[in-house]
Design an enzyme around this catalytic site. Structure first.
Site, PDB file in Angstrom:
ATOM      1  N   ASN A 149      -1.194  -3.919   6.428  1.00 21.79           N
ATOM      2  CA  ASN A 149      -0.449  -3.003   5.579  1.00 21.79           C
ATOM      3  C   ASN A 149       0.502  -2.186   6.429  1.00 21.79           C
ATOM      4  O   ASN A 149       0.221  -1.855   7.581  1.00 21.79           O
ATOM      5  CB  ASN A 149      -1.379  -2.098   4.762  1.00 21.79           C
ATOM      6  CG  ASN A 149      -1.698  -0.804   5.473  1.00 21.79           C
ATOM      7  OD1 ASN A 149      -0.907   0.146   5.457  1.00 21.79           O
ATOM      8  ND2 ASN A 149      -2.842  -0.753   6.129  1.00 21.79           N
ATOM      9  N   ALA A 150       1.652  -1.906   5.823  1.00 23.76           N
ATOM     10  CA  ALA A 150       2.609  -0.995   6.446  1.00 23.76           C
ATOM     11  C   ALA A 150       3.094  -0.061   5.347  1.00 23.76           C
ATOM     12  O   ALA A 150       4.275   0.011   5.041  1.00 23.76           O
ATOM     13  CB  ALA A 150       3.760  -1.754   7.075  1.00 23.76           C
ATOM     14  N   SER A 180      -9.772   6.203   3.874  1.00 23.86           N
ATOM     15  CA  SER A 180      -8.460   6.747   3.533  1.00 23.86           C
ATOM     16  C   SER A 180      -7.421   5.646   3.351  1.00 23.86           C
ATOM     17  O   SER A 180      -7.320   4.718   4.150  1.00 23.86           O
ATOM     18  CB  SER A 180      -8.012   7.674   4.661  1.00 23.86           C
ATOM     19  OG  SER A 180      -6.727   8.163   4.373  1.00 23.86           O
ATOM     20  N   CYS A 186      -0.592   8.265  14.288  1.00 28.70           N
ATOM     21  CA  CYS A 186       0.790   8.496  13.863  1.00 28.70           C
ATOM     22  C   CYS A 186       1.683   8.639  15.097  1.00 28.70           C
ATOM     23  O   CYS A 186       1.260   9.159  16.124  1.00 28.70           O
ATOM     24  CB  CYS A 186       0.898   9.775  13.043  1.00 28.70           C
ATOM     25  SG  CYS A 186      -0.169   9.809  11.603  1.00 28.70           S
ATOM     26  N   GLY A 229       2.948   3.146   5.365  1.00 27.66           N
ATOM     27  CA  GLY A 229       3.753   4.199   5.979  1.00 27.66           C
ATOM     28  C   GLY A 229       3.463   5.575   5.419  1.00 27.66           C
ATOM     29  O   GLY A 229       4.366   6.389   5.220  1.00 27.66           O
ATOM     30  N   LEU A 230       2.188   5.833   5.149  1.00 35.51           N
ATOM     31  CA  LEU A 230       1.757   7.185   4.752  1.00 35.51           C
ATOM     32  C   LEU A 230       2.494   7.727   3.533  1.00 35.51           C
ATOM     33  O   LEU A 230       2.897   8.897   3.505  1.00 35.51           O
ATOM     34  CB  LEU A 230       1.887   8.153   5.933  1.00 35.51           C
ATOM     35  CG  LEU A 230       0.831   7.994   7.021  1.00 35.51           C
ATOM     36  CD1 LEU A 230       1.104   8.965   8.166  1.00 35.51           C
ATOM     37  CD2 LEU A 230      -0.573   8.227   6.468  1.00 35.51           C
ATOM     38  N   ASN A 238      -9.218   2.877  13.135  1.00 38.83           N
ATOM     39  CA  ASN A 238      -8.056   2.659  12.296  1.00 38.83           C
ATOM     40  C   ASN A 238      -7.654   1.179  12.413  1.00 38.83           C
ATOM     41  O   ASN A 238      -8.354   0.401  13.055  1.00 38.83           O
ATOM     42  CB  ASN A 238      -6.914   3.585  12.736  1.00 38.83           C
ATOM     43  CG  ASN A 238      -6.069   4.014  11.540  1.00 38.83           C
ATOM     44  OD1 ASN A 238      -5.708   3.173  10.720  1.00 38.83           O
ATOM     45  ND2 ASN A 238      -5.761   5.286  11.440  1.00 38.83           N
ATOM     46  N   GLY A 240     -12.969   0.187   3.676  1.00 37.42           N
ATOM     47  CA  GLY A 240     -11.551   0.221   3.373  1.00 37.42           C
ATOM     48  C   GLY A 240     -11.048  -0.938   2.541  1.00 37.42           C
ATOM     49  O   GLY A 240     -11.189  -0.975   1.317  1.00 37.42           O
TER      50      GLY A 240
HETATM   51  C1  FMN Z   1      -3.518   0.026   2.469  1.00 33.39           C
HETATM   52  C2  FMN Z   1      -4.148   0.856   3.533  1.00 33.39           C
HETATM   53  C3  FMN Z   1      -3.730   2.162   3.740  1.00 33.39           C
HETATM   54  C4  FMN Z   1      -4.297   2.970   4.720  1.00 33.39           C
HETATM   55  N1  FMN Z   1      -3.907   4.261   4.875  1.00 33.39           N
HETATM   56  C5  FMN Z   1      -4.527   5.071   5.780  1.00 33.39           C
HETATM   57  C6  FMN Z   1      -4.226   6.455   5.884  1.00 33.39           C
HETATM   58  O1  FMN Z   1      -3.408   6.983   5.125  1.00 33.39           O
HETATM   59  N2  FMN Z   1      -4.852   7.200   6.823  1.00 33.39           N
HETATM   60  C7  FMN Z   1      -5.786   6.654   7.664  1.00 33.39           C
HETATM   61  O2  FMN Z   1      -6.335   7.357   8.496  1.00 33.39           O
HETATM   62  N3  FMN Z   1      -6.121   5.342   7.569  1.00 33.39           N
HETATM   63  C8  FMN Z   1      -5.514   4.542   6.650  1.00 33.39           C
HETATM   64  N4  FMN Z   1      -5.876   3.217   6.555  1.00 33.39           N
HETATM   65  C9  FMN Z   1      -6.908   2.682   7.466  1.00 33.39           C
HETATM   66  C10 FMN Z   1      -8.286   2.669   6.824  1.00 33.39           C
HETATM   67  O3  FMN Z   1      -8.685   3.954   6.439  1.00 33.39           O
HETATM   68  C11 FMN Z   1      -9.318   2.052   7.782  1.00 33.39           C
HETATM   69  O4  FMN Z   1      -9.372   2.819   8.959  1.00 33.39           O
HETATM   70  C12 FMN Z   1      -8.975   0.629   8.174  1.00 33.39           C
HETATM   71  O5  FMN Z   1      -8.401  -0.063   7.104  1.00 33.39           O
HETATM   72  C13 FMN Z   1     -10.186  -0.161   8.688  1.00 33.39           C
HETATM   73  O6  FMN Z   1     -11.168  -0.296   7.725  1.00 33.39           O
HETATM   74  P1  FMN Z   1     -11.295  -1.568   6.735  1.00 33.39           P
HETATM   75  O7  FMN Z   1     -11.252  -2.801   7.600  1.00 33.39           O
HETATM   76  O8  FMN Z   1     -12.578  -1.389   6.026  1.00 33.39           O
HETATM   77  O9  FMN Z   1     -10.114  -1.527   5.835  1.00 33.39           O
HETATM   78  C14 FMN Z   1      -5.301   2.422   5.554  1.00 33.39           C
HETATM   79  C15 FMN Z   1      -5.726   1.093   5.358  1.00 33.39           C
HETATM   80  C16 FMN Z   1      -5.179   0.315   4.366  1.00 33.39           C
HETATM   81  C17 FMN Z   1      -5.660  -1.081   4.180  1.00 33.39           C
END
Ligand code: FMN
Ligand code: FAD
Ligand code: FAD
Ligand code: FMN
Ligand code: FES
Ligand code: FES
EC number: 1.3.-.-
Lengths: 303, 244, 303, 244
Positions: C69-70, C21, C131, C72-73, C193, C266
């Site tokens: 990243n920030a 996500s 959140c 912010g949904l 996360n 991700g």
């Molecule tokens: C740009 C970005 C936006 C994200 N937005 C969400 C989100 O909306 N909801 C969520 O549950 N996790 C969000 N995540 C977290 C990822 O889903 C994941 O849990 C996290 O990045 C760890 O995996 P990765 O190291 O493969 O990126 C976000 C991550 C990134 C980098």
């Protein structure tokens, strides 16, 4: 000419660069590479009451931009350290040493610190509370404010040297732990210790480390360290020794801007035995580019 | 120990997964066969320890088996690539401490450091016997090189495709030697250590390393004389101090 | 032929590879690069009740082997997602979707899940409890077992779809939180996360991100993710979707050996839009080298 | 968007910190001046976005200012180095939407994408006026290149060492143009946006990017028509939609 000197709870260091405990041994191997007196100080290998072999091997695993270690506090025990290693280190480094102290009970911490208090070569005691409390189901002392405060108070009672409590990052709220240490009398805090991690050997289908988990260190850790130093700086008014993932002079400045008064350098010493020397040598140039004439003015500058 | 750049000047594939690499640079820190170097590879955090196979004053020879991503990257490097290297690590073999007729015992890539040892013993007028074990004939390397030193070579392969079918331990009784210089995977070291006809020997160990120069306590093992660091107090241990 | 299929609380996926996500938008940009139907599923951008712009920029910073990243949904709100995006995604991907749901109160989580429950294209609901709870001083729902359990129970009451609670790694004991979710009825857990981090802009002497802190993702995170999946696997018996730092097929297998039934990918999607396709394509070969004919047999294999 | 390798075939230092790089490869994904590419650099996690300065069917020209470690690494790369590249990113400038006499307004390295735009406008028979601002004369680049297209060039430098002393906004009233194609640092964009004589224009923005192709919402900005992603819906925004 940039003034690189900093002060930690009354102890003056010629610069903020300090090799981190466990990554510099007792300095001997590095003294073959350069004169240790160019360092601000150095924090020697974590010391416990008894001699410890440490964990079974493998103790080391590689990770992206970092490494795991599960050395398990191998050391010859506090008496041997005081009798043999401290005098030896004092020959290699004439400034104040940082004694990194471990323990598996509040009493052990206090006893170790009472003993190290007798060493004039030691300027600061750094109390590593990422050790499991054997009287309390093995939970780390650093994982809750009450036990962190207990260790702090016990240690403060037996030494007149400045005491820096070294905090674990494996907690929900590190600022709360730091505050508890401050309230219990700590002269400063050191952060961060390693983040708990694991790698798995795909062929053997087992954790790669004999100890299963190990502590993550190295550049991968830097953003977590910066965040935690920043948070703790807002919560306490005692000085902070920052560390976690530092690999260059810019990283030193970044942790100082976040709130550190001095900075320890860990895993990169293992990758490059000349790392601390290079960092010290680059530090003035980086300060000049940032328009800073006294490096201590960076501390907390990003708040 | 010195930290110095080395430049890859030659590479040759010896078997499916073993490469011969020659690197040019300052080798002055190397003092004994069986020492190792620790190579920094672009994009990897930890260095890779590789035994000195042979050296002269400005060329270092390594034999590298592709075991994972780092050794693959190393063996795929182009001639001209430079590697930051820590040199002159570990104690190495000491032929002067041999107490009898010597055999060099190598398992797989473990034969690499034995070549430099054999060469120095041969130069001193005493070419040793060599016993080498491989999985199959296709995996064997450096037979000609050892032979050219005047070494008597005996071979064992697991599948019997070259030399005796079996393990290197099966060869030892036939060499008539009582002192071994041994390098190979740990189970092989243990088996050779247990061979009756070896009254003494020097055994080279491997361990995952943080630093490779004695600072981190990442590679400690127990010996009869206390804890030792494989990287600094080893990688070569005396037969009599080893505990399993 | 390696059987790559896996099952998550009764939902069958053709393989365990799931874009995470927030790193895959609603799939559109990636569908220009490859056919999304080669994926196991995909977890779409976190959805809240109201449309959100998100945080001010800069929202992104680089770190060693990772990024912060920030965002912010940022999202158009649940109603727009259901009306416009879900039907669109269903055109690009015919398998079951994973709906990632955010919220700032227990009621909001429940309301969002009640609405998404109506979408037949959604196979699994992934509830992001990293959140801040606006009714409770901004503490994250995911940072203590009680509030995690509360969200779980509220969500379970309004949907018959399998619910996976997505856990925050910024806690002292993630296994305890996972157990609380299991006890409250969760069908599975998703972890991890992002880890909270910060970078500082040396020239401006300010945190680089407008939001100050941001979430660390990317390969740097892998060892922490492996450790947490391993710990949670020992604590619960519901399935785990593992994630954090995955960048190749070997990493997928590593998280499965630690205990994951499927794996999200991700940050590497951002670096390389073809990443998931490459991972799916390499997966059979890696399994063959490991001597595995059914990939689901890897799950928990390192325990 | 395509992902494709590009090979560095030429590099030239233009000023103290600006380099001209030519890369060979498949440029077919580029459809408009003002688009950008996203380059993967060994050892860095995120790609680096760089505007297309000019291109033909198999060569891409970039002008890169050394701003940090990544751009330094890029500019130090040797000819022959290959870069994994995402190509054809962003919307780019659209000269067809100009509503009057056009001036290209560049600040510092922001002039880079304007060159490709000027060239295409010149080829279409309408070489635009160009106003460029630099910190000092030593920082100026591509004056000859713009002149060779037939562009009327006006210059401003902060220290007055070349052209008019002052900012690029000081030049605009003298160009007599009512429509701008603008690229440069944000304060300069804002100042130009506020200039009265520009009744319309297209402004190219920068933002820190996670992906560069619209997936992560890392680069969102507010416009009069809602949120837009600089990387995908921009980097070029219309004057009238911009909110500061
Ligand atoms: C740009 C970005 C936006 C994200 N937005 C969400 C989100 O909306 N909801 C969520 O549950 N996790 C969000 N995540 C977290 C990822 O889903 C994941 O849990 C996290 O990045 C760890 O995996 P990765 O190291 O493969 O990126 C976000 C991550 C990134 C980098
Ligand atoms: C003293 C010594 C001498 C050696 N001499 C040689 C030699 O001459 N030729 C040769 O081909 N190999 C030699 N090895 C083994 C070689 O170091 C490993 O094969 C290599 O480190 C594997 O790296 P990788 O990236 O390919 O594998 P990966 O598995 O991807 O490596 C991951 C991490 O584990 C470490 N690691 C993995 N296997 C080993 C191992 N067997 N020993 C130590 N660390 C390991 C790596 O160094 C790295 O830190 C020696 C090892 C030691 C300790
Ligand atoms: C659409 C677009 C087009 C661009 N075109 C050009 C060009 O033609 N020539 C040129 O020299 N530069 C251009 N830039 C700026 C260039 O991307 C940055 O200077 C570069 O990313 C800095 O990387 P670094 O590693 O040197 O700096 P560092 O500060 O070490 O980079 C750290 C991180 O911040 C990001 N970052 C830093 N500065 C910027 C910035 N100004 N914009 C976006 N990201 C940044 C980097 O990409 C990286 O992720 C452009 C930027 C964008 C967004
Ligand atoms: C091999 C190794 C051994 C360590 N031993 C200790 C120790 O004995 N006591 C301690 O407080 N920290 C120890 N640490 C943690 C470091 O001092 C430091 O807190 C941590 O590694 C983060 O910094 P870095 O990323 O710069 O390495 C050790 C770290 C490593 C890598
Ligand atoms: S590897 Fe560090 S002491 Fe041996
Ligand atoms: S950078 Fe990812 S959406 Fe723009």
């Amino acid at each position: 000419m940039v003034d690189l000197s900093v002060s930690l709870a009354g102890v003056s260091l010629k610069n903020p660069v300090i090799p981190a405990s466990g990554t510099f041994g007792y300095g001997r191997e590095f003294a073959e590479c350069y004169d240790l007196n160019l360092l601000g100080s150095f924090s020697f290998k974590g010391t416990t009451a008894e001699a410890r072999f440490g964990n079974p091997t493998p103790r080391i695993a590689e990770t992206p931009s970092g490494m795991l270690n599960a050395v398990g506090l191998q050391n010859p025990g506090i008496d041997a350290v005081i009798a043999l290693e401290v005098p030896n280190m004092a020959k290699l480094f004439q400034g104040p040493l940082i004694a990194n102290i471990g323990g598996f009970s509040v009493e052990e911490y206090a006893e170790n610190c009472r003993k190290i208090d007798q060493c004039p070569q030691v300027g600061i005691i750094e109390v590593n509370i990422s050790c499991p409390n054997l009287h309390c189901g093995g939970k780390n002392f650093g994982s809750d404010p009450t036990s962190a405060a207990e260790v702090t108070a016990a240690v403060k009672a037996v030494t007149s040297k400045p005491v820096f409590m070294k905090l674990s990052p494996n907690v929900t709220d590190i600022a709360e732990i730091a505050k508890a240490c401050e309230d219990a009398g700590a002269d400063g805090v050191s952060l961060i210790n390693t983040l708990l991690g694991m790698r798995i050997d795909l062929k053997r289908r087992r954790p790669l480390l004999a100890n299963k988990t190990g502590g993550l260190s190295g550049p991968a850790l830097l953003p977590v360290a910066v965040r935690m130093v920043y948070e703790v700086y807002e919560a306490v008014s005692i000085p902070i020794i920052g560390m976690g993932g530092v690999s260059c002079a810019e990283d030193v400045c970044e942790l100082m801007l976040a709130g550190a008064s001095a900075v320890e350098v860990g895993a990169v010493n293992l990758r490059d035995p000349m790392a601390c020397k290079k960092i010290v040598e680059e530090l003035s140039g980086v300060c000049e580019r940032l328009g800073v004439s006294q490096i201590r003015k960076l501390t907390g500058g990003a708040h | 120990m010195i930290e110095t750049p080395l430049t890859l000047i030659h590479k040759k594939q010896l078997t499916r997964d073993v490469w011969e690499l020659a690197l040019a640079g300052d080798t002055s820190a190397i003092t004994a066969p069986g020492q190792f170097v620790n190579l920094l590879l672009e994009g990897r955090f930890l260095r890779r320890p590789i035994s000195v196979c042979d050296w002269d004053k400005d060329i270092l020879l390594l034999l590298v088996r592709v075991a994972g991503k780092g050794t693959q990257q190393l063996c795929r490097s182009e001639v001209g690539t430079s590697f930051d290297t820590l040199m002159g690590l570990g104690n190495g073999f000491d032929p002067a401490r041999s107490t009898g007729k010597s055999v060099l015992v190598g398992g797989g890539i473990g034969s690499a450091p034995l070549y430099g040892l054999a060469k120095r013993m041969a130069t001193a007028g005493d070419a040793p016997a060599v016993a080498m074990g491989f999985n199959s004939g296709d995996d064997a390397f450096y037979l000609k090189e050892f032979a050219e030193l005047g070494c008597q070579i005996s071979l064992a392969t697991v599948d019997g495709s070259l030399g005796r079918k079996g393990l290197v331990t099966d060869l030892l009784p036939h060499t008539g030697c009582g002192y071994g210089f041994v390098c190979g995977p740990e189970p092989m070291l243990k088996a050779v250590w247990g061979c009756e006809q070896l009254t003494g020997g020097q055994f080279s160990f491997e361990e995952r390393m943080g630093c490779g120069f004695g600072a981190c306590m990442g590679c400690t093992c127990k010996t009869r004389y206390g804890s030792k660091r494989i990287c600094k107090d080893g990688p070569v241990l005396d037969k009599e101090e080893i505990v399993w």
